[in-house]
Design a protein around this motif. Structure first.
Motif, mmCIF file in Angstrom:
data_model
loop_
_atom_site.group_PDB
_atom_site.id
_atom_site.type_symbol
_atom_site.label_atom_id
_atom_site.label_comp_id
_atom_site.label_asym_id
_atom_site.label_seq_id
_atom_site.Cartn_x
_atom_site.Cartn_y
_atom_site.Cartn_z
ATOM 1 N N LYS A 98 0.836 -1.206 0.000
ATOM 2 C CA LYS A 98 0.000 0.000 0.000
ATOM 3 C C LYS A 98 0.868 1.252 0.000
ATOM 4 O O LYS A 98 2.063 1.203 0.223
ATOM 5 C CB LYS A 98 -0.905 0.027 1.237
ATOM 6 C CG LYS A 98 -1.782 -1.184 1.412
ATOM 7 C CD LYS A 98 -2.881 -1.223 0.413
ATOM 8 C CE LYS A 98 -3.764 -2.428 0.724
ATOM 9 N NZ LYS A 98 -4.817 -2.622 -0.184
ATOM 10 N N TYR A 99 0.198 2.376 -0.221
ATOM 11 C CA TYR A 99 0.883 3.674 -0.249
ATOM 12 C C TYR A 99 0.482 4.491 0.970
ATOM 13 O O TYR A 99 -0.650 4.397 1.451
ATOM 14 C CB TYR A 99 0.514 4.436 -1.525
ATOM 15 C CG TYR A 99 1.013 3.755 -2.762
ATOM 16 C CD1 TYR A 99 2.271 4.040 -3.272
ATOM 17 C CD2 TYR A 99 0.233 2.818 -3.413
ATOM 18 C CE1 TYR A 99 2.746 3.411 -4.404
ATOM 19 C CE2 TYR A 99 0.704 2.173 -4.546
ATOM 20 C CZ TYR A 99 1.949 2.473 -5.038
ATOM 21 O OH TYR A 99 2.410 1.844 -6.160
ATOM 22 N N TYR A 100 1.410 5.295 1.446
ATOM 23 C CA TYR A 100 1.213 6.123 2.625
ATOM 24 C C TYR A 100 1.734 7.526 2.342
ATOM 25 O O TYR A 100 2.698 7.697 1.604
ATOM 26 C CB TYR A 100 1.958 5.541 3.832
ATOM 27 C CG TYR A 100 1.488 4.158 4.184
ATOM 28 C CD1 TYR A 100 0.522 3.968 5.157
ATOM 29 C CD2 TYR A 100 1.982 3.044 3.525
ATOM 30 C CE1 TYR A 100 0.072 2.700 5.482
ATOM 31 C CE2 TYR A 100 1.530 1.768 3.824
ATOM 32 C CZ TYR A 100 0.579 1.604 4.801
ATOM 33 O OH TYR A 100 0.119 0.348 5.106
ATOM 34 N N ARG A 129 2.676 9.114 9.308
ATOM 35 C CA ARG A 129 2.085 8.676 8.054
ATOM 36 C C ARG A 129 0.560 8.599 8.100
ATOM 37 O O ARG A 129 -0.035 8.351 9.137
ATOM 38 C CB ARG A 129 2.679 7.350 7.598
ATOM 39 C CG ARG A 129 2.332 6.181 8.436
ATOM 40 C CD ARG A 129 2.858 4.878 7.821
ATOM 41 N NE ARG A 129 2.361 3.785 8.622
ATOM 42 C CZ ARG A 129 3.073 3.117 9.495
ATOM 43 N NH1 ARG A 129 4.345 3.382 9.643
ATOM 44 N NH2 ARG A 129 2.532 2.162 10.202
ATOM 45 N N GLY A 168 -2.646 6.746 5.952
ATOM 46 C CA GLY A 168 -2.904 5.657 5.024
ATOM 47 C C GLY A 168 -3.296 4.406 5.762
ATOM 48 O O GLY A 168 -3.502 4.429 6.970
ATOM 49 N N PRO A 169 -3.453 3.351 5.059
ATOM 50 C CA PRO A 169 -2.957 3.054 3.720
ATOM 51 C C PRO A 169 -3.918 3.489 2.611
ATOM 52 O O PRO A 169 -5.118 3.644 2.838
ATOM 53 C CB PRO A 169 -2.821 1.531 3.732
ATOM 54 C CG PRO A 169 -3.906 1.075 4.647
ATOM 55 C CD PRO A 169 -4.007 2.151 5.712
ATOM 56 N N TYR A 170 -3.359 3.656 1.426
ATOM 57 C CA TYR A 170 -4.105 4.005 0.228
ATOM 58 C C TYR A 170 -3.750 3.026 -0.878
ATOM 59 O O TYR A 170 -2.643 2.494 -0.916
ATOM 60 C CB TYR A 170 -3.777 5.436 -0.218
ATOM 61 C CG TYR A 170 -4.073 6.438 0.862
ATOM 62 C CD1 TYR A 170 -5.364 6.862 1.120
ATOM 63 C CD2 TYR A 170 -3.053 6.940 1.656
ATOM 64 C CE1 TYR A 170 -5.643 7.769 2.136
ATOM 65 C CE2 TYR A 170 -3.314 7.847 2.672
ATOM 66 C CZ TYR A 170 -4.613 8.257 2.903
ATOM 67 O OH TYR A 170 -4.872 9.142 3.907
ATOM 68 N N ALA A 213 -2.794 8.626 -2.308
ATOM 69 C CA ALA A 213 -1.937 8.962 -1.161
ATOM 70 C C ALA A 213 -1.418 10.389 -1.270
ATOM 71 O O ALA A 213 -1.375 11.119 -0.277
ATOM 72 C CB ALA A 213 -0.775 7.982 -1.067
ATOM 73 N N ALA A 254 -3.927 12.871 -0.025
ATOM 74 C CA ALA A 254 -4.472 12.572 1.304
ATOM 75 C C ALA A 254 -4.560 13.794 2.200
ATOM 76 O O ALA A 254 -5.584 14.007 2.868
ATOM 77 C CB ALA A 254 -3.631 11.496 1.984
#
Length: 67
Positions: free
Chosen positions: A13-15, A34, A36-38, A44, A47
């Protein structure tokens, strides 16, 4: 996949890192820094803007509620 599916999924995942204002893939930085997750890097990246827009909306709702 390892024993801990959530951890394995987290690595894909992306953060958004609040300290560096950069997107990271996986659990690179401390949780304190951080969001996320995205699912995608693009989501992200947006966000922080999305969170700010939600906060403004909630503040307006609070004003209406409180009169």
């Amino acid at each position: 996949m390892g024993l801990f599916k959530d951890i394995d999924d987290a690595d894909s995942k992306y953060y958004f890192n609040l300290k560096t204002n950069k997107v990271e893939r996986g659990l690179v930085s401390d949780a304190d820094h951080r969001m996320g997750p995205y699912e995608t890097e693009e989501v992200a990246q947006a966000a922080l803007e999305r969170a700010q827009a939600r906060n403004e909306e909630w503040e307006e709702d609070d004003k209406k509620w409180n009169g």
